[in-house]
Design a protein around this motif. Structure first.
Motif, PDB file in Angstrom:
ATOM      1  N   CYS A 160       7.560   7.791 -12.485  1.00 19.62           N
ATOM      2  CA  CYS A 160       7.842   6.475 -11.899  1.00 19.62           C
ATOM      3  C   CYS A 160       7.475   6.501 -10.423  1.00 19.62           C
ATOM      4  O   CYS A 160       7.852   7.428  -9.705  1.00 19.62           O
ATOM      5  CB  CYS A 160       9.320   6.138 -12.089  1.00 19.62           C
ATOM      6  N   ILE A 161       6.727   5.492  -9.959  1.00 23.40           N
ATOM      7  CA  ILE A 161       6.417   5.362  -8.542  1.00 23.40           C
ATOM      8  C   ILE A 161       7.167   4.150  -8.002  1.00 23.40           C
ATOM      9  O   ILE A 161       7.050   3.043  -8.530  1.00 23.40           O
ATOM     10  CB  ILE A 161       4.907   5.200  -8.301  1.00 23.40           C
ATOM     11  N   ILE A 162       7.942   4.375  -6.942  1.00 23.73           N
ATOM     12  CA  ILE A 162       8.691   3.302  -6.289  1.00 23.73           C
ATOM     13  C   ILE A 162       8.086   3.062  -4.912  1.00 23.73           C
ATOM     14  O   ILE A 162       7.883   4.002  -4.135  1.00 23.73           O
ATOM     15  CB  ILE A 162      10.180   3.653  -6.170  1.00 23.73           C
ATOM     16  N   LEU A 163       7.784   1.807  -4.614  1.00 25.04           N
ATOM     17  CA  LEU A 163       7.123   1.458  -3.365  1.00 25.04           C
ATOM     18  C   LEU A 163       7.910   0.371  -2.641  1.00 25.04           C
ATOM     19  O   LEU A 163       8.294  -0.632  -3.252  1.00 25.04           O
ATOM     20  CB  LEU A 163       5.692   0.968  -3.623  1.00 25.04           C
ATOM     21  N   ASP A 164       8.143   0.570  -1.354  1.00 26.19           N
ATOM     22  CA  ASP A 164       8.870  -0.410  -0.557  1.00 26.19           C
ATOM     23  C   ASP A 164       7.879  -1.115   0.368  1.00 26.19           C
ATOM     24  O   ASP A 164       7.452  -0.571   1.380  1.00 26.19           O
ATOM     25  CB  ASP A 164       9.961   0.278   0.273  1.00 26.19           C
ATOM     26  N   GLU A 165       7.500  -2.327  -0.021  1.00 32.44           N
ATOM     27  CA  GLU A 165       6.523  -3.121   0.729  1.00 32.44           C
ATOM     28  C   GLU A 165       5.248  -2.319   1.034  1.00 32.44           C
ATOM     29  O   GLU A 165       4.882  -2.120   2.197  1.00 32.44           O
ATOM     30  CB  GLU A 165       7.150  -3.665   2.012  1.00 32.44           C
ATOM     31  N   PRO A 166       4.555  -1.865   0.008  1.00 32.28           N
ATOM     32  CA  PRO A 166       3.393  -0.997   0.208  1.00 32.28           C
ATOM     33  C   PRO A 166       2.185  -1.696   0.811  1.00 32.28           C
ATOM     34  O   PRO A 166       1.233  -1.043   1.213  1.00 32.28           O
ATOM     35  CB  PRO A 166       3.070  -0.528  -1.215  1.00 32.28           C
ATOM     36  N   LEU A 167       2.226  -3.028   0.883  1.00 31.24           N
ATOM     37  CA  LEU A 167       1.053  -3.775   1.347  1.00 31.24           C
ATOM     38  C   LEU A 167       1.180  -4.251   2.789  1.00 31.24           C
ATOM     39  O   LEU A 167       0.290  -4.930   3.305  1.00 31.24           O
ATOM     40  CB  LEU A 167       0.827  -4.998   0.435  1.00 31.24           C
ATOM     41  N   SER A 168       2.268  -3.888   3.453  1.00 29.37           N
ATOM     42  CA  SER A 168       2.598  -4.495   4.746  1.00 29.37           C
ATOM     43  C   SER A 168       1.576  -4.216   5.838  1.00 29.37           C
ATOM     44  O   SER A 168       1.429  -5.007   6.762  1.00 29.37           O
ATOM     45  CB  SER A 168       3.990  -4.026   5.201  1.00 29.37           C
ATOM     46  N   HIS A 169       0.861  -3.103   5.787  1.00 30.54           N
ATOM     47  CA  HIS A 169      -0.107  -2.772   6.836  1.00 30.54           C
ATOM     48  C   HIS A 169      -1.557  -2.897   6.369  1.00 30.54           C
ATOM     49  O   HIS A 169      -2.471  -2.461   7.066  1.00 30.54           O
ATOM     50  CB  HIS A 169       0.129  -1.338   7.329  1.00 30.54           C
ATOM     51  N   LEU A 170      -1.755  -3.481   5.199  1.00 33.58           N
ATOM     52  CA  LEU A 170      -3.086  -3.466   4.594  1.00 33.58           C
ATOM     53  C   LEU A 170      -3.778  -4.822   4.698  1.00 33.58           C
ATOM     54  O   LEU A 170      -3.132  -5.873   4.632  1.00 33.58           O
ATOM     55  CB  LEU A 170      -2.991  -3.070   3.119  1.00 33.58           C
ATOM     56  N   ASP A 171      -5.112  -4.792   4.833  1.00 37.87           N
ATOM     57  CA  ASP A 171      -5.880  -6.028   4.763  1.00 37.87           C
ATOM     58  C   ASP A 171      -5.975  -6.459   3.299  1.00 37.87           C
ATOM     59  O   ASP A 171      -5.564  -5.742   2.389  1.00 37.87           O
ATOM     60  CB  ASP A 171      -7.271  -5.853   5.385  1.00 37.87           C
ATOM     61  N   ILE A 172      -6.511  -7.662   3.079  1.00 38.44           N
ATOM     62  CA  ILE A 172      -6.492  -8.250   1.739  1.00 38.44           C
ATOM     63  C   ILE A 172      -7.231  -7.366   0.728  1.00 38.44           C
ATOM     64  O   ILE A 172      -6.756  -7.148  -0.389  1.00 38.44           O
ATOM     65  CB  ILE A 172      -7.115  -9.663   1.763  1.00 38.44           C
ATOM     66  N   LYS A 173      -8.397  -6.834   1.118  1.00 38.11           N
ATOM     67  CA  LYS A 173      -9.165  -5.998   0.196  1.00 38.11           C
ATOM     68  C   LYS A 173      -8.356  -4.796  -0.254  1.00 38.11           C
ATOM     69  O   LYS A 173      -8.282  -4.492  -1.458  1.00 38.11           O
ATOM     70  CB  LYS A 173     -10.465  -5.527   0.850  1.00 38.11           C
ATOM     71  N   HIS A 174      -7.724  -4.103   0.704  1.00 36.52           N
ATOM     72  CA  HIS A 174      -6.973  -2.907   0.336  1.00 36.52           C
ATOM     73  C   HIS A 174      -5.682  -3.248  -0.406  1.00 36.52           C
ATOM     74  O   HIS A 174      -5.214  -2.467  -1.232  1.00 36.52           O
ATOM     75  CB  HIS A 174      -6.695  -2.056   1.582  1.00 36.52           C
ATOM     76  N   GLN A 175      -5.098  -4.414  -0.127  1.00 39.14           N
ATOM     77  CA  GLN A 175      -3.945  -4.855  -0.915  1.00 39.14           C
ATOM     78  C   GLN A 175      -4.318  -4.950  -2.387  1.00 39.14           C
ATOM     79  O   GLN A 175      -3.616  -4.422  -3.260  1.00 39.14           O
ATOM     80  CB  GLN A 175      -3.458  -6.227  -0.423  1.00 39.14           C
ATOM     81  N   LEU A 176      -5.432  -5.622  -2.657  1.00 42.54           N
ATOM     82  CA  LEU A 176      -5.856  -5.799  -4.048  1.00 42.54           C
ATOM     83  C   LEU A 176      -6.292  -4.476  -4.669  1.00 42.54           C
ATOM     84  O   LEU A 176      -5.998  -4.211  -5.846  1.00 42.54           O
ATOM     85  CB  LEU A 176      -6.986  -6.828  -4.120  1.00 42.54           C
ATOM     86  N   ASP A 177      -6.954  -3.632  -3.876  1.00 44.04           N
ATOM     87  CA  ASP A 177      -7.362  -2.317  -4.385  1.00 44.04           C
ATOM     88  C   ASP A 177      -6.147  -1.491  -4.797  1.00 44.04           C
ATOM     89  O   ASP A 177      -6.132  -0.863  -5.863  1.00 44.04           O
ATOM     90  CB  ASP A 177      -8.156  -1.551  -3.318  1.00 44.04           C
ATOM     91  N   ILE A 178      -5.118  -1.497  -3.934  1.00 40.81           N
ATOM     92  CA  ILE A 178      -3.907  -0.719  -4.237  1.00 40.81           C
ATOM     93  C   ILE A 178      -3.241  -1.247  -5.500  1.00 40.81           C
ATOM     94  O   ILE A 178      -2.859  -0.467  -6.395  1.00 40.81           O
ATOM     95  CB  ILE A 178      -2.924  -0.773  -3.050  1.00 40.81           C
ATOM     96  N   LEU A 179      -3.102  -2.561  -5.613  1.00 42.37           N
ATOM     97  CA  LEU A 179      -2.442  -3.128  -6.789  1.00 42.37           C
ATOM     98  C   LEU A 179      -3.256  -2.889  -8.055  1.00 42.37           C
ATOM     99  O   LEU A 179      -2.691  -2.601  -9.119  1.00 42.37           O
ATOM    100  CB  LEU A 179      -2.190  -4.625  -6.569  1.00 42.37           C
TER     101      LEU A 179
END
Length: 256
Positions: A160-179
């Protein structure tokens, strides 16, 4: 079978009741989003699940074992964590930071096996951080640190991976890549639990969503049944409507 089962959880800080009677089960192989206004208890809930703080009342059961009976090394094989705060002051290379995800399997840095090295390089490739391998973690941007910490969680090979606001420092491209990468990880049978601020991203990516308000679970269930105009109005105090664009549902915020 739940990988994490939370039963009547309460948490107090300085006599203030922060979490109030939380009952949630997180099933294996699903993507869960936790959303809600600032101060609703999202991060406090996550910190209880990872055993960073202890409940004032109630219980958390992980893989059918009470969490207070699970040793830290054993818990690391079940749950990995990507924090909201990416500030790291120790001058480790990004490669070494990701290798720390193998700490439940490798006792000392430098003692790693070929398999450990392969897992670390694979995780860095998946998160687009392989080019940062030899850089110090203190020398890279906040968004890059966020991706390195995700690579560490992936290399940990937890259930299980738990993430607390993992997108807060990322630009839109990297947000979508991470998700997108988290969806691939979920398809391998792992559970993803993520605190998100962007309701549209929760709607697009998560199987189930937990909406929190004032330290309580306001709504919990399949995302499309939970993220509704009525619930958003009740929790956030804003009007919206759900529209379909390119066969996907989106929330459009409105002002009356």
């Amino acid at each position: 079978m739940p990988i994490v089962d939370i039963i009547q959880l309460e948490y107090k800080a300085n006599k203030n009741l922060i979490l109030k009677g939380i009952d949630i089960s997180f099933e294996k192989g699903k993507f869960y989003s936790i959303v809600g206004p600032n101060g609703s208890g999202k991060t406090t809930l996550v910190k209880n699940i990872i055993k960073y703080i202890s409940p004032s009342k109630g219980s958390i059961v992980v893989s059918e074992t009470p969490i207070n009976k699970i040793k830290a090394r054993d818990l690391a094989d079940i749950i990995s964590y990507v924090p909201q705060d990416t500030l790291l002051e120790l001058e480790f290379s990004c490669y070494d930071v990701v290798m720390m995800g193998r700490s439940s399997k490798v006792k000392f840095l430098g003692n790693e096996k070929t398999t450990d090295i392969e897992k670390v390089l694979e995780a860095m490739k998946v998160t687009g951080t392989l080019n940062l391998k030899d850089k110090l973690i203190t020398e890279i941007s906040g968004g890059e640190r966020q991706r390195v910490l995700l690579a560490r969680a992936i290399a940990q090979e937890s259930q299980c991976i738990i993430l607390d606001e993992p997108l807060s420092h990322l630009d839109i491209k990297h947000q979508l890549d991470i998700l997108d990468n988290l969806i691939k990880i979920k398809k391998s049978g792992k559970t993803i639990i993520s605190v998100l601020h962007d309701i549209n991203l929760a709607l697009k990516y998560s199987d189930n969503t937990v909406i929190m308000k004032d330290g309580k679970v306001f709504a919990n269930g399949p995302t499309e049944k939970v993220i509704t105009p009525n619930n958003i109005k009740e929790v956030y105090g804003v009007d919206c409507k759900v529209v379909s664009i390119a066969e996907e549902k989106h929330i459009i915020f409105t002002r009356n």
